[in-house]
Design a protein around this motif. Structure first.
Motif, PDB file in Angstrom:
ATOM      1  N   THR A   1      32.063  30.412  43.248  1.00  0.00           N
ATOM      2  CA  THR A   1      31.427  30.972  44.436  1.00  0.00           C
ATOM      3  C   THR A   1      32.051  32.337  44.644  1.00  0.00           C
ATOM      4  O   THR A   1      33.286  32.455  44.702  1.00  0.00           O
ATOM      5  N   VAL A   2      31.239  33.387  44.712  1.00  0.00           N
ATOM      6  CA  VAL A   2      31.784  34.739  44.759  1.00  0.00           C
ATOM      7  C   VAL A   2      31.567  35.378  46.123  1.00  0.00           C
ATOM      8  O   VAL A   2      30.567  35.128  46.797  1.00  0.00           O
ATOM      9  N   VAL A   3      32.544  36.207  46.500  1.00  0.00           N
ATOM     10  CA  VAL A   3      32.455  36.991  47.723  1.00  0.00           C
ATOM     11  C   VAL A   3      32.489  38.459  47.313  1.00  0.00           C
ATOM     12  O   VAL A   3      33.475  38.933  46.745  1.00  0.00           O
TER      13      VAL A   3
ATOM     14  N   ALA B 246      31.521  40.022  39.221  1.00  0.00           N
ATOM     15  CA  ALA B 246      31.116  38.996  40.184  1.00  0.00           C
ATOM     16  C   ALA B 246      29.997  38.136  39.609  1.00  0.00           C
ATOM     17  O   ALA B 246      30.010  36.901  39.740  1.00  0.00           O
ATOM     18  N   ASP B 247      29.040  38.767  38.959  1.00  0.00           N
ATOM     19  CA  ASP B 247      27.934  38.046  38.324  1.00  0.00           C
ATOM     20  C   ASP B 247      28.462  37.087  37.260  1.00  0.00           C
ATOM     21  O   ASP B 247      28.045  35.928  37.171  1.00  0.00           O
TER      22      ASP B 247
ATOM     23  N   VAL C  75      33.502  40.780  31.086  1.00  0.00           N
ATOM     24  CA  VAL C  75      33.293  39.506  31.773  1.00  0.00           C
ATOM     25  C   VAL C  75      34.106  38.380  31.142  1.00  0.00           C
ATOM     26  O   VAL C  75      34.795  37.623  31.848  1.00  0.00           O
ATOM     27  N   GLY C  76      34.052  38.246  29.819  1.00  0.00           N
ATOM     28  CA  GLY C  76      34.770  37.152  29.151  1.00  0.00           C
ATOM     29  C   GLY C  76      36.261  37.156  29.441  1.00  0.00           C
ATOM     30  O   GLY C  76      36.824  36.121  29.853  1.00  0.00           O
ATOM     31  N   PRO C  77      36.957  38.289  29.245  1.00  0.00           N
ATOM     32  CA  PRO C  77      38.385  38.317  29.566  1.00  0.00           C
ATOM     33  C   PRO C  77      38.681  38.003  31.030  1.00  0.00           C
ATOM     34  O   PRO C  77      39.683  37.361  31.344  1.00  0.00           O
ATOM     35  N   THR C  78      37.798  38.449  31.931  1.00  0.00           N
ATOM     36  CA  THR C  78      38.026  38.189  33.351  1.00  0.00           C
ATOM     37  C   THR C  78      37.845  36.714  33.671  1.00  0.00           C
ATOM     38  O   THR C  78      38.647  36.124  34.422  1.00  0.00           O
TER      39      THR C  78
ATOM     40  N   SER D  81      32.420  45.496  44.618  1.00  0.00           N
ATOM     41  CA  SER D  81      31.512  44.746  43.740  1.00  0.00           C
ATOM     42  C   SER D  81      30.036  44.909  44.083  1.00  0.00           C
ATOM     43  O   SER D  81      29.208  44.106  43.667  1.00  0.00           O
ATOM     44  N   SER D  82      29.690  45.951  44.828  1.00  0.00           N
ATOM     45  CA  SER D  82      28.272  46.158  45.124  1.00  0.00           C
ATOM     46  C   SER D  82      27.539  46.836  43.974  1.00  0.00           C
ATOM     47  O   SER D  82      26.305  46.855  43.935  1.00  0.00           O
TER      48      SER D  82
END
Length: 258
Positions: A37-39, A28-29, A229-232, A19-20
């Motif tokens: 909270t994301v890692v 992640a965003d 993003v939406g589906p995730t 995810s970098s």
């Protein structure tokens, strides 16, 4: 804050591999924007630190963390998962996104390259997924989202290892649902079509290939990371609690037509 509380990820911890940059960064965003909270994860520490700093500026430093471990090394994975849970909190959402590509015709493909792609992509999803699921099973809750592809169902010349990996990932997702569904864990896959990222820029720049993608896709365009993003977020949220073992194609209609 999402419009519906069913999609609210507030209080949840999400680990996103690879995810970098690219798709993983966008996911992640998006998860952070929905309240999680994301890692972040990746091997390039400098790039990972830059991404963490950029996302922390938008979402707050207390809600964006980084864990630079090798997803193919089981010992590192187990140690990193324990570290994340100890330092950040229990992992509620895992997104298996990391992957590599290798384009060579099958007759010219080295077995070492075949094994490298399968090990890095498919085996890592099993290793990371199992390490996280062991803890999810004990808590009797969790979401696992594997990032597939149109190659989960289709094939193209020169990418045999990648196609085999994505097809395998679709059935690994089903296996996770079959084995862990009784512990209230939902394992699903998001399968993107052709997504315009820095890693696919050379394909976008290829006039013939670009014309094929645009012509083959009913939407008439490449997808963007934002389209995923939406589906995730849906699959990470309570809104999908009775969805399990499914592959959701986000491909502008490509797999729906001949």
């Amino acid at each position: 804050m999402p419009a519906s509380p069913a999609f609210d990820l507030g209080g949840r911890v999400a680990l996103v591999t690879g995810s970098s940059r690219g798709i993983g960064r966008s996911l992640a965003d998006g998860l952070a924007a929905a309240g999680a909270t994301v890692v972040l994860n990746g091997l390039g520490k400098a790039r990972l630190d830059r991404t963490r700093a950029e996302l922390a500026e938008r979402h707050g430093s207390d809600r964006v963390h980084a864990s630079p471990f090798d997803i193919t090394d089981e010992e590192q994975v187990v140690t990193a998962v324990a570290g994340v849970e100890g330092d950040v909190g229990p992992i509620d959402v895992l997104v298996n996104n990391a992957g590599i590509q290798h384009r060579v015709p099958m007759l010219d493909l080295d077995v070492a390259d075949w094994r490298r792609v399968i090990e890095h992509n498919l085996t890592s999803a099993f290793v990371v997924g199992r390490a996280v699921a062991r803890r999810m099973v004990e808590r009797r809750r969790g979401k696992i989202i594997n990032i597939g592809s149109v190659q989960s169902d289709l094939a193209r010349p020169t990418i045999a290892p990648y196609t085999a990996f994505k097809g395998g990932l679709r059935n690994l997702t089903r296996a996770m649902a079959a084995e862990w569904g009784g512990a209230n864990i939902q394992a699903n896959s998001v399968a993107p079509g052709y997504i315009h990222t820095e890693m696919t820029q050379n394909l976008v720049d290829d006039a013939v290939f670009n014309a094929w993608v645009v012509g083959r896709t009913p939407a008439g365009r490449w997808g963007s990371s934002a389209d995923l993003v939406g589906p995730t977020v849906w699959l990470a949220s309570a809104a999908s609690d009775y969805v399990n073992g499914q592959t959701i194609f986000v491909d502008g209609g490509m797999t729906a037509v001949v």
